[in-house]
Enzyme design. Structure first.
Site: not given
Length: 160
Positions: A100, A103, A126
């Site tokens: 997830r 995703e 960064s």
């Protein structure tokens, strides 16, 4: 509260320190937050030490050894190498929570990039000069929300 344990089937490339640290953590029934408070680190940074993805300082090692009742010498030896970041899981990840997070970047990565570029110009955030934290928020209906803060130094691309 359920405490995090180590599932080595999910992480075939972990260091020897991971098994040592997770075993001692389970024996002491400590959360990452409790351990982090003891060693003076953020709980995500502390968990990253356990997974071999962050470098432990000599002070971290002494504090962990003391808190977890692990001999400092062998722990120092196990944690003396350089962290192996980014290799602990296959890509794309199969573990649902990790997937997830992956995703989120797949679905919103370009939107984040566009907004960041508008605010900061051409550059990158960064992941070295970086901090993160995880918080739990409960709304008025009793629903729990995960709040993950990512804070990275902005690094403008330089002209060459």
């Amino acid at each position: 509260m359920s405490l995090a344990t180590l599932d080595t089937t999910q992480h075939p490339h972990l260091t020897a320190a991971a098994a040592t640290l997770f075993s001692a953590k389970a024996a002491k029934q400590l959360s990452f937050e409790q351990i982090a408070n003891h060693i003076g680190r953020n709980e995500v940074a502390t968990a990253a030490i356990f997974y071999g993805q962050a470098k432990a300082s000599p002070e971290d090692i002494q504090s962990l050894a003391s808190l977890l009742h692990i001999p400092a010498g062998p722990l120092e030896e196990q944690l003396s190498g350089f962290p192996d970041r980014g290799r602990s899981v296959e890509m794309p990840p199969r573990e649902p929570l990790i997937y997830r997070l992956y995703e989120i970047v797949q679905n919103y990565g370009y939107a984040y990039k566009a907004v960041l570029n508008e605010k900061f110009g051409d550059g990158i955030m960064s992941a070295i000069s970086f901090s993160t934290k995880v918080e739990k928020e409960t709304d008025s209906e009793g629903n729990n929300w995960a709040v993950i803060t990512l804070r990275g130094k902005w690094l403008p691309y330089s002209r060459f």
